[in-house]
Design an enzyme around this catalytic site. Structure first.
Site, short mmCIF file in Angstrom:
data_model
loop_
_atom_site.label_atom_id
_atom_site.label_comp_id
_atom_site.label_asym_id
_atom_site.label_seq_id
_atom_site.Cartn_x
_atom_site.Cartn_y
_atom_site.Cartn_z
N SER A 138 0.80 -1.22 0.00
CA SER A 138 0.00 0.00 0.00
C SER A 138 0.84 1.27 0.00
O SER A 138 1.93 1.30 0.56
CB SER A 138 -0.92 0.01 1.23
OG SER A 138 -1.80 1.11 1.19
N GLY A 143 -3.84 4.13 9.80
CA GLY A 143 -4.35 4.86 10.96
C GLY A 143 -4.27 6.36 10.85
O GLY A 143 -4.31 7.07 11.86
N GLY A 147 -8.39 6.03 4.90
CA GLY A 147 -9.15 4.89 4.41
C GLY A 147 -8.32 3.67 4.07
O GLY A 147 -8.68 2.90 3.17
N SER A 149 -7.81 0.84 5.72
CA SER A 149 -8.47 -0.45 5.96
C SER A 149 -9.52 -0.73 4.90
O SER A 149 -9.69 -1.88 4.45
CB SER A 149 -9.09 -0.50 7.36
OG SER A 149 -10.16 0.42 7.48
N ASP A 208 -16.14 4.85 3.63
CA ASP A 208 -14.78 4.59 3.15
C ASP A 208 -14.75 3.51 2.08
O ASP A 208 -14.11 3.67 1.04
CB ASP A 208 -13.87 4.19 4.32
CG ASP A 208 -13.52 5.36 5.22
OD1 ASP A 208 -14.17 6.40 5.11
OD2 ASP A 208 -12.60 5.21 6.05
#
Length: 388
Positions: A138, A143, A147, A149, A208
């Protein structure tokens, strides 16, 4: 067997965070920072006979694998309902927790448990106990309110559904061309990704994963989503302050302020709603020349500035956020926090006519405070596929 790749974008909140909890409209948009999942469905002979399910979380340097027989023993028979996503049961959550207790997850990466639980659930629900290997990497910080997750769940759901034959991807060949899928297939991916998000977050809004799946921009209000078409490119500098924040505590703090000052905060929420509605109209309006584009960007900047002032009224700013605001203001640029606040990320609008030198100086000064910057385009593509 063939290898598939899917990439899903992160997101920003352009306007309306926090106020959306109290009935205001808010606007979210996809950004061109992606989470990419690669999946290879293995034959039993390729996998030493018994077969395993493996996930390589490339950014953490960690690889996890489980024999298919062990997953079957822990989770039992999986219902063959790929086209009808269902919530994860409490018994399934408990079984996955026991599986993950046996993994040597470093203490500083214990947050991976939620994502690994979502992976196990999505994998076994969509593909059963067929052996395979997934690799996930990624561009998105974890955190930070971008977005990450949701992009994880969307990209994974996408490649798993393609491998299962439930989704037909119009993917390019050779690992360089990205293609899309039709709206019905996107909706199926979105529903599965939402189930993964619920495992990670408990009670997510669904915003999200919707932005990550469908891309572009979405206005949302009281549970209803409206797709927005971004006519002209919008560019932002995202600053990750690297300051962690407690989203639940920040949301609760705003709610307490609403309770203590109902009339004043009602005015704040109403003003934020007006900003979100106006911003929605502006991004969908066409600007045909430099003068019109500059005027459009000036209006967006003013709305961002007003929204930031109202977020300060809600008590969700932070000294790290204020440092970014003061730094960008020196270069006549407008910034606002995005997401929960209390740290996290800050958006700075990059005008079309801004010189490269000014942008470089701004970025360098921001990063001198220990922050990290990303230049992004807003409102782009959602989930995409590639056959590699």
């Amino acid at each position: 067997m063939g290898e598939f790749r899917a990439r899903a974008p992160g997101k920003i909140i352009l306007a309306g965070e926090h106020a959306v909890v109290h009935g205001s409209a808010a606007v979210a948009a996809a950004i061109d920072l992606y989470t990419q999942s690669t999946f290879h469905l293995l034959r039993a002979s390729e996998d030493g006979g018994e077969g395993t399910v493996e996930v390589d979380l490339r950014d953490t340097g960690l690889i996890f694998s489980w024999p298919c027989s062990r997953l079957r023993g822990a989770l039992g028979d999986r219902p063959a309902a790929v086209n009808a996503p269902r919530p994860c049961s409490s018994d399934e959550l408990a079984a996955m927790a026991k599986l993950l207790e046996q993994e040597e997850i470093p203490e500083d990466k214990i947050w991976l448990v939620g994502g690994l639980s979502a992976f196990l659930y999505l994998y076994t629900s969509i593909l059963g106990y067929r052996p395979g290997k997934a690799v996930v990497k990624s561009d998105l910080p974890v955190g930070a309110g971008l977005g990450s997750s949701a992009a994880f769940c969307v990209s994974l759901s996408g490649v798993l559904l393609v491998a299962a034959g439930a989704v037909s991807a119009q993917a390019g060949n050779g690992g360089t061309e990205w293609g899309s899928i039709d709206m019905d297939d996107l909706e199926l991916v979105n529903q599965w990704a939402f189930q993964g998000e619920k495992i990670i977050h408990g009670k997510p809004s669904g915003i999200d994963n919707a932005v990550s799946t469908f891309g572009s921009m979405i206005k949302f209000k009281k549970g209803e989503f409206t797709n927005l078409r971004c006519i002209n490119p919008v560019k932002m500098l995202i600053t990750d302050t690297r300051v962690g924040r407690n989203t639940k505590a920040l949301v609760a703090g705003v709610s307490e302020r609403v309770s203590r000052h109902p009339d004043a905060m009602a005015s704040v929420i109403s003003a934020v709603n007006s900003i979100s509605e106006e911003l929605s109209s502006i991004v969908e309006s066409a600007a045909e020349d430099e003068v019109a584009i500059t005027t459009k960007e000036e209006k967006l900047a003013e709305l961002m500035q007003m929204n930031q002032g109202l977020l300060q009224c809600m008590g969700v700013s932070h000294r790290s956020i204020e440092t970014v605001l003061q730094t960008t203001l020196k270069y006549n640029l407008v910034s606002k926090l995005t997401g929960a606040g209390g740290g996290g990320c800050v958006l700075t609008l990059i005008p079309t006519l801004l010189s490269k030198l000014v942008l470089e100086k701004t970025t360098a000064e921001i990063e001198s405070h220990g922050f990290r910057c990303f230049q992004v385009e807003v409102g782009g593509q959602g989930l995409q596929f590639c056959r590699g």
